[in-house]
Scaffold this motif. Structure first.
Motif, PDB file in Angstrom:
ATOM      1  N   THR A   1       0.853  -1.189   0.000  1.00 53.65           N
ATOM      2  CA  THR A   1       0.000   0.000   0.000  1.00 53.65           C
ATOM      3  C   THR A   1       0.890   1.240   0.000  1.00 53.65           C
ATOM      4  OG1 THR A   1      -0.083   0.176   2.423  1.00 53.65           O
ATOM      5  CG2 THR A   1      -1.712  -1.288   1.349  1.00 53.65           C
ATOM      6  N   GLU A   2       0.284   2.411  -0.169  1.00 56.10           N
ATOM      7  CA  GLU A   2       1.075   3.649  -0.160  1.00 56.10           C
ATOM      8  C   GLU A   2       1.793   3.827   1.184  1.00 56.10           C
ATOM      9  OE1 GLU A   2       1.701   5.254  -2.676  1.00 56.10           O
ATOM     10  OE2 GLU A   2       0.099   4.968  -4.116  1.00 56.10           O
ATOM     11  N   TRP A   3       1.100   3.567   2.287  1.00 56.19           N
ATOM     12  CA  TRP A   3       1.717   3.686   3.611  1.00 56.19           C
ATOM     13  C   TRP A   3       2.876   2.701   3.745  1.00 56.19           C
ATOM     14  CZ3 TRP A   3       3.008   6.149   7.776  1.00 56.19           C
ATOM     15  CH2 TRP A   3       3.396   5.450   8.916  1.00 56.19           C
TER      16      TRP A   3
ATOM     17  N   SER B   1       5.442   7.459  -4.978  1.00 57.84           N
ATOM     18  CA  SER B   1       4.339   8.317  -5.405  1.00 57.84           C
ATOM     19  C   SER B   1       4.276   9.540  -4.499  1.00 57.84           C
ATOM     20  CB  SER B   1       3.012   7.555  -5.317  1.00 57.84           C
ATOM     21  OG  SER B   1       2.677   7.308  -3.952  1.00 57.84           O
ATOM     22  N   PHE B   2       3.553  10.571  -4.929  1.00 61.70           N
ATOM     23  CA  PHE B   2       3.437  11.779  -4.116  1.00 61.70           C
ATOM     24  C   PHE B   2       2.833  11.455  -2.750  1.00 61.70           C
ATOM     25  CE2 PHE B   2       0.928  15.335  -2.498  1.00 61.70           C
ATOM     26  CZ  PHE B   2       1.896  16.330  -2.446  1.00 61.70           C
ATOM     27  N   LYS B   3       1.821  10.585  -2.724  1.00 62.63           N
ATOM     28  CA  LYS B   3       1.159  10.241  -1.461  1.00 62.63           C
ATOM     29  C   LYS B   3       2.108   9.509  -0.522  1.00 62.63           C
ATOM     30  CE  LYS B   3      -3.032   8.089   0.381  1.00 62.63           C
ATOM     31  NZ  LYS B   3      -4.275   7.336   0.029  1.00 62.63           N
ATOM     32  N   ALA B   4       2.857   8.547  -1.038  1.00 67.22           N
ATOM     33  CA  ALA B   4       3.801   7.803  -0.207  1.00 67.22           C
ATOM     34  C   ALA B   4       4.920   8.719   0.283  1.00 67.22           C
ATOM     35  CB  ALA B   4       4.379   6.624  -0.985  1.00 67.22           C
ATOM     36  N   LYS B   5       5.384   9.617  -0.588  1.00 67.34           N
ATOM     37  CA  LYS B   5       6.440  10.547  -0.197  1.00 67.34           C
ATOM     38  C   LYS B   5       5.959  11.471   0.925  1.00 67.34           C
ATOM     39  CE  LYS B   5       8.935  12.081  -3.514  1.00 67.34           C
ATOM     40  NZ  LYS B   5       9.475  12.832  -4.674  1.00 67.34           N
ATOM     41  N   ALA B   6       4.687  11.880   0.869  1.00 67.27           N
ATOM     42  CA  ALA B   6       4.125  12.738   1.913  1.00 67.27           C
ATOM     43  C   ALA B   6       4.016  11.996   3.242  1.00 67.27           C
ATOM     44  CB  ALA B   6       2.753  13.247   1.482  1.00 67.27           C
ATOM     45  N   MET B   7       3.873  10.681   3.179  1.00 65.35           N
ATOM     46  CA  MET B   7       3.772   9.875   4.401  1.00 65.35           C
ATOM     47  C   MET B   7       5.127   9.546   5.008  1.00 65.35           C
ATOM     48  SD  MET B   7       0.874   7.114   3.286  1.00 65.35           S
ATOM     49  CE  MET B   7      -0.865   7.557   3.100  1.00 65.35           C
TER      50      MET B   7
END
Length: 346
Positions: free
Chosen positions: A133-135, A297-303
């Motif tokens: 998952t992204e997380w 991804s942008f979402k994973a990088k933000a996490m």
């Protein structure tokens, strides 16, 4: 490999302590059975009291392949399961694999070869974290980064050579039996503690980046925080139990936690300039996310900064709050181990 060469290879027992591993158990066992190790091989699964379908899946695996069998681990604790699986196995080489660990091709053959070539007591390699998952992608990036875990070669890679510890491990049974196996009081950090005793006994722990085990990270922030709090808590027990085993890497997370906490409190109560420490830490993990987040991804990088902070601060909290009574309990529980503590059942 020809038949004669295969007959000369030592037989291997793969031991797996499992608890609530329905998500990955079948794949983990399949990866073992697909190793194409030319010598004899068995898989012994130590079943804890799972609340999911782990036991059912394990029964199916036993029915599908006679090389797989189970033993009971009523406590569900990892070191007790490991010892139960060792007692229930019979071969001279013991390979540890977790229920969410996926062996890469050639892992067992390479490990057995290196045990012989290096005359090592234990060989191991990289805990190769991969998310689904992204997380989990963010956590995987943190777990394979020096910003997240320091200079631990089994997380970040490095040159082959002697090491303090390795991920999981491939052991000579005679070493495990002589040292009494895993210390069952160590709910966490049992690998590090065992490897410390192996080194004190004169044994060689050999790390090589040739060996990789794919690891699935925790699913959410809460699970990751608990994991790293427990890591810190039990690493403090190790340092109290084995005096002189502490190093600077273990002190970095509690130091960061103290600096951030005191900086926030004093920055609000005394003077804003004292917010420098928590501000510097925030900038550090944000900058680290930019560097280590390449390819995410942008979402994973933000996490990723959340993953860094969760790992650092939870580990530090566990280390700082680990009660002395826990170490005293461990010390009281350990006496001279009988030489046959892990002897195979007759």
């Amino acid at each position: 490999m020809n038949t004669k060469a295969a007959e000369e290879l030592p037989a291997v027992s793969v031991i797996m302590p499992v608890l609530n591993e329905e998500r990955h158990l079948r794949t983990a066992v399949r990866r073992i059975l697909e190793q194409e190790y030319p010598g004899p091989l068995e898989v012994v699964i130590a079943l804890g009291p799972s609340t999911d379908r782990t036991a059912e899946i394990a029964a199916e695996l036993c029915a599908e392949d006679p090389r797989v069998r189970t033993v009971a681990n009523p406590t569900g604790r990892t070191p007790a399961g490991l010892n139960a699986a060792i007692r229930g196995s019979r071969h001279p080489i013991v390979v540890r694999v977790d229920g969410h660990g996926l062996l890469t091709p050639g892992y067992i053959t390479t490990a057995v070869r290196l045990l012989g070539e290096m005359e090592a007591a234990n060989v191991g390699g990289i805990m190769h974290a991969e998310g689904e998952t992204e997380w989990e992608h963010a956590v995987a990036a943190a777990m394979t980064s020096k910003i997240g875990v320091g200079n631990a070669a089994f997380h970040t890679g490095g040159l082959a050579g002697p090491a303090d510890t390795v991920y999981l491990g491939v052991f000579r049974r005679e070493v495990l039996e002589r040292l009494g196996g895993y210390n069952e009081e160590f709910i966490r950090a049992q690998d590090w503690e065992l490897n410390y005793r192996i080194r004190q006994d004169g044994g060689l722990i050999w790390f090589t980046p040739q060996l990789k085990v794919t690891y699935r990270p925790r699913r959410n922030v809460k699970a990751l925080a608990k994991q790293y709090k427990d890591y810190g808590r039990w690493r403090r027990v190790v340092t109290r139990y084995h005096r002189g085993s502490v190093n600077l890497r273990y002190l970095a997370p509690p130091t960061a936690l103290l600096a951030v906490t005191l900086g926030l409190v004093l920055g609000v109560a005394v003077h804003p300039a004292l917010l420098l420490a928590p501000g510097a830490y925030l900038m550090g993990i944000l900058g680290g996310a930019v560097v280590e987040g390449r390819g995410l991804s942008f979402k994973a990088k933000a996490m990723l900064p959340v993953a860094f902070a969760t790992m650092h601060l939870s580990w530090g909290f566990g280390f700082l709050t680990s009660p002395r009574s826990l170490a005293r309990k461990v010390i009281r529980s350990v006496g001279p181990a009988p030489s046959d503590v892990l002897s195979r059942a007759s």
